[in-house]
Design an enzyme around this catalytic site. Structure first.
Site, short mmCIF file in Angstrom:
data_model
loop_
_atom_site.label_atom_id
_atom_site.label_comp_id
_atom_site.label_asym_id
_atom_site.label_seq_id
_atom_site.Cartn_x
_atom_site.Cartn_y
_atom_site.Cartn_z
N LYS A 121 93.59 42.10 45.30
CA LYS A 121 93.31 41.64 46.65
C LYS A 121 92.35 42.83 47.07
O LYS A 121 91.50 42.62 47.89
CB LYS A 121 94.43 41.89 47.50
CG LYS A 121 94.16 41.66 49.06
CD LYS A 121 93.84 40.33 49.41
CE LYS A 121 93.35 40.24 50.66
NZ LYS A 121 94.51 40.41 51.86
N LYS B 114 90.52 49.15 57.74
CA LYS B 114 91.73 49.67 56.99
C LYS B 114 91.75 49.23 55.52
O LYS B 114 91.92 49.96 54.63
CB LYS B 114 92.90 48.79 57.68
CG LYS B 114 94.47 49.05 57.06
CD LYS B 114 94.95 48.25 56.20
CE LYS B 114 95.14 46.87 56.47
NZ LYS B 114 95.98 46.08 55.53
#
Length: 306
Positions: free
Chosen positions: A175, A243
């Site tokens: 991911k 983030k």
């Protein structure tokens, strides 16, 4: 369906979580839900979910615990904190953790879950809210293969493409790799379009011709029509991009590998957020480049004040 006989807990009913929970509920899966926001829980209860007062209670009432949360710290708190999942988890339970977090956090929670006879799967998802709404997410799975097979049916309700990758943390790594590619792709395409429009080209014509060339990509085709319209409503926020790139950079430090392009991208997204666009879609990073260049990449059909 075997999955429908198992009680599922779902923690985190935000932009992605509530859509995944809704899909499960509409397919007939019994859910116990928890979120710190009562309105999110009440929405799920109206669809047939059972309300829990804590993550611990979710675990006590469930055989499969799913979670979709903003940050690694949130995930760690939900699982390892006071009234957390691992305080109430039963032997044989399976955790499906859907957030974008670092592999280290997954490994830590998996080890603690194993001490209680439970399994942990890192299952981060790719695809925006529109894919979550339709149950068409792409899911990357890390963890014990037999545990994965025991919940695969559930994962295929929310995911169109479910990929078993390997050991714990492997799903997280894929991911992060995917997001590195996507987020840098947006930056490169934004810079290229600003260049072309500043040089005098029509934004619509430029997009159309580039969309037939070798430099096009899925994310270019999918995202930049909204940019041309000046539509920066968040599908994936700019601050979430910051983030995720930060997580990737922190992990790269542990691996002792240089990532100069990711470092620069991280800085540019931070600069864009500092202009007040942190809650806008991550494609709003183009606005920073537009402001620096004195040009806007917009369709002629779009109002000049976007």
């Amino acid at each position: 369906m075997i999955g429908m006989t198992r009680k599922i807990g779902f923690i985190g009913l935000g932009k992605m979580g509530r859509r995944m929970a809704r899909v499960l509920l509409t397919k007939g899966f019994p859910l116990v839900v928890y979120d710190i926001r009562d309105e999110a829980v009440n929405e799920a209860v109206k669809l047939g979910a059972q309300k829990a007062s804590s993550a611990k209670e979710v675990a006590e009432k469930s055989e499969v615990i799913m979670s979709s949360l903003p940050t690694p710290r949130d995930v760690e708190d939900v699982y390892l904190g006071k009234n957390g999942v691992l305080e109430g988890i039963k032997p044989g339970s399976v955790i499906i953790e859907l957030s974008t977090i670092d592999p280290g956090t997954s490994i830590k929670i998996a080890q603690e879950a194993a001490k209680r006879g439970a399994h942990y799967l890192d299952c981060p998802v790719s695809g925006g809210p529109e894919h979550a709404e339709k149950g068409e997410l792409t899911i990357f799975v890390g963890g014990d293969y037999e545990a994965f097979k025991s919940v695969e049916e559930i994962l295929r309700v929310i995911g169109k493409n479910v990929n078993y990758i390997g050991k714990t943390g492997a799903g997280n790594i894929v991911k992060l790799t995917n997001n590195i590619m996507s987020l840098l792709n947006i930056l490169v395409a934004s810079e290229a379009l600003v260049f072309g429009v500043k040089a005098g080209l029509d934004a619509d014509a430029l997009f159309n011709v580039l969309n037939t060339g070798a430099g096009r990509s899925y994310i270019f085709t999918a995202c930049f029509p909204r940019v041309l319209e000046g539509d920066f409503r968040p599908h994936f926020s700019l601050d979430y991009a910051i983030k995720d790139l930060g997580i990737a950079l922190d992990y790269a430090k542990k691996l002792k590998i240089p990532m100069p392009m990711v470092s620069l991208a991280h800085t540019l997204y931070q600069m864009a957020s500092a202009t007040g666009r942190g809650n806008d879609d991550f494609t709003a990073v183009i606005c920073l480049l537009e402001e620096l260049s004195g040009v806007k990449v917009r369709s002629k059909k779009t109002s000049s004040d976007t």
